[in-house]
Design a protein around this motif. Sequence first.
Motif, PDB file in Angstrom:
ATOM      1  N   LYS A 110       1.206  -1.456   0.063  1.00 14.29           N
ATOM      2  CA  LYS A 110      -0.380   0.545  -0.356  1.00 14.29           C
ATOM      3  C   LYS A 110       0.799   1.162   0.127  1.00 14.29           C
ATOM      4  N   ASN A 111       1.976   0.812   0.570  1.00 15.77           N
ATOM      5  CA  ASN A 111       2.948   2.019   0.522  1.00 15.77           C
ATOM      6  C   ASN A 111       4.043   1.704   0.662  1.00 15.77           C
ATOM      7  N   LYS A 621       1.330   8.410   0.429  1.00 12.59           N
ATOM      8  CA  LYS A 621       1.627   7.418  -0.086  1.00 12.59           C
ATOM      9  C   LYS A 621       2.137   7.141  -1.268  1.00 12.59           C
TER      10      LYS A 621
END
Length: 642
Positions: A110-111, A621
Amino acid sequence: MLSLIFPIENFTLFLLKLFSILIILIIMILLWIYQYQWLPKLRYALKNTETYVSMKKIFPMIYKSTNEQQQRQQSFGLKISDDIYKLPSVPGPIPIPIIGDIFRMRKYSKNPWAGFDQFREKHGNICRLQLGRFHTVLISSVDAMREVLITKGEHFADRPHFNRHALYFDMNRQNALALCDWTDVHKQRRSIAHAAVIPRFGTKTFQRLSGCLDLAVEKLLKQIQQQQPDSSNNNEKYGMKILQKQSIIQLSCSIFFHFLLDKDMNPYKNNIVEVDEKFIEICEKFDLVFSDINEMYLSDFLPILQYFTSIRRYFKSLYQCSTWIFKQVEQIVMERFEQICLEHKMKKKNNENNSGNETSCSSSSDQNNQQPQNDQSTEINYDESFVDRILLLKQYKSSAKFLDFILEHYLENQRTMTWNEMMYEIGDLVGGNSAVGNLLFRVLGHLAMNPESQQQIYDHVKKFSMEKQSINSNGENGEKLLITLEDQHSLPLVMAAIMETLRLTLSPIVPHLSRLDTSIQGHFVPKGTMILFNIYHLNLSEEFHEKPFKFDLTRFITEDGLLLKPDFFFPFSHGRRSCLGYKMVYSIITTTVANLLLDYKLTSLTSMDNHELTEKMLQPKGSLALPYRPGDCYHIGLIPRN
Ligand code: HEM
C-alpha cells in the motif's frame, strides 16, 4: 574405475544428474553476478587478459558493450576514468534469482516508499536493490540526489523502460516528454515547452495565462454560487455547498485547453444547464491515465506477469483510453494546423505576386519576430546546456501562442521532429491538467482538515484583498476584485500550503537511468541502473522536519513571513529532467485557493464518513492521484462567508 563403483546404467544417470546440477549452479552464479551488478567489473578485470581476447570471439556482446561505453563517453564529451571499476559496489541485500528483492516489499504494497525507507535504515543512504528485472540503486541523501540530478546529470539523464508506460504513447516511450531518454529531440521539445509553460512575468504569454486563470476561476465561483445547498446532515442551515473533485479537475482541464490549445472549453456549454459531455469525458480519461501512471505494479518489474489475460485486458483498455484522448487533442491541433498551412500558402502566393522572383515563405512566428518587442526580454538566464538556446531565444522573442509556435517549428523541422513527437509533446503538456487538478484538490482537503492553517491563510488573503481593493480604482465602485496571477508572490502562505501538501503527498521524483558505467558517492554504478529517489526520508523523517506527519505551514515560512525553500525539499526536481510544469502548478493553485477562501470556509465535516475518508486519502502514499471514479473520493464542504 567409476563404472566399477557404479553399475553402468546408474552411472549414466548419475552423470546426467551431476551435469544438470552443474548447469543449474552455473546459471545461478551467472544470475547472481548479473543481479549483483558485477558484470561490468568482471569485464574490466578481464579486459587485458588473453581469456578476454578469446572470449571476445565467443561472446561478441561483451566486446560490443565495452566499445559502446567508450563511444558514449566520447559522444558526451565525458572523461570517465577506468578507476570507477575499482570502486566498491553499492551495498544491499542478497537478491533472490528472478524476483530479486521484490519479496522484501510484500508488507508495503500500500505504501512502497515506506518499504524503500526500510532498506535505507538497514543499508545506508545508497543501497543496491534488484527489483525484478531492474538493477536499482536507491538513494536517500541530498548529496547523492544532487550528484545524480546536477553534478552527473548527463550520466543519469535517461529513463527506465516500463512496458505499461509505452501504452500511453502509441507503444513508443520515446514519444513521451517525461518518460523518454535524453536525446537532441527531447532537448528541442523541452526548449519549446519551456517558454510556454514557464512564462516570464510581464510577457504576453504570462498575461495570456493570467487571463485564462481569471476566466476559469470566475466560472467556478459562479457555478458554486448557483448550486443548491446540501440538504443532508443539517448542512442546509449553514448554506453549505459541496465541491467534488470532478469540478476541480474540469477547472484545471479548461485552463490547460484554453491556455495551450486556445480552446475555451468548460463543463457547461452556454448556460449552466447544458452539459458538454465530450469535455467531461476528456477530463475523466486524462485523470484515469494520470492515476494509472502514478501507480507501481508488480507486473512492471516482472513483465512475465503481463501475459496473464486479466493484465493483457487491462493494458488493452489503457491503450484504447490514451488513443481516444490523443485523437481528441489531435483533432484540435489539426484544425489549427490546416489554418496555418493555408496562411502559408496565401502568403507564398502574395509574395510571388508582389515580387515575381521572391519565393521564400515567412511564417507567422517570423512575422511576430518583426513586431516591436516592448515586453519581451531576450536574455536567457536558464542553464544553456539543458535547452536549445537558439530555439528558446526565438520563442521568447516571438509572441506566438504555444500551439502556433510548435506547429511552425514542426513545419520548419520535419526532418528532426516527427508528427507524433510533436503531438505527444502537446498531449503531455495538456495532460499536466490532471496533476494540477489532483494536487489542488489535495490542498483543499488539507485546508479543510486543518482549520487553523486555513484561518491563517484566510486572514492573510483577506488583508491583501482589502488592500488591493482600496488601491484599485475599480474597488471604489464596490466591484469585487479577483486575486490574480500577478498577486501570486504576495501570497506566501498559499504557496506554503502547496509545498506542505506536496511534502505530505510524498510526490515522487520520476526514476532516472544511468546511461554509462559511472559512480555515485564513491560507489560503482553500471550502465542501465535505475535510480530511485527516497523522498520518504527527505519529506517525512525527523532528521529534516519536526513532527513530520503534521500539516504545518510554518515549515515553509521565514520569521519575516517570506516563503522559505529548504535545500532538502525539491518536489519538482533539479537539472535537465526537472519538471516543466511547476509554474503552472503554483499559478493555478494559488489563484484558485485564494479566491475560493475569500468566499467560502472549507470543511471536511459534511459528515463523519467524509471526514474519515479525507483523512485516509491524504495519508502520504507516494502518489498525487486521488481516486478518479466519481463518488470514490472525498468532497469539500463550502460554507459561504458573509
Ligand atoms: C502537480 C504537480 C507536479 C509535480 C509534483 C511534478 C513533479 C515532477 C517531477 C518530480 C518530475 C521528474 C523530474 C526528474 O525526473 O528529475 C517531473 C517531470 C516533468 N513534469 Fe512535472 N510535476 C507536476 C506537474 C506538472 C505539470 C502541470 C506539467 C505540465 C505542464 C508537468 C510537466 C512535466 C514534464 C514535461 C516533465 C518531464 C521533464 C523531462 O523529463 O525532461 N509537470 N514533474
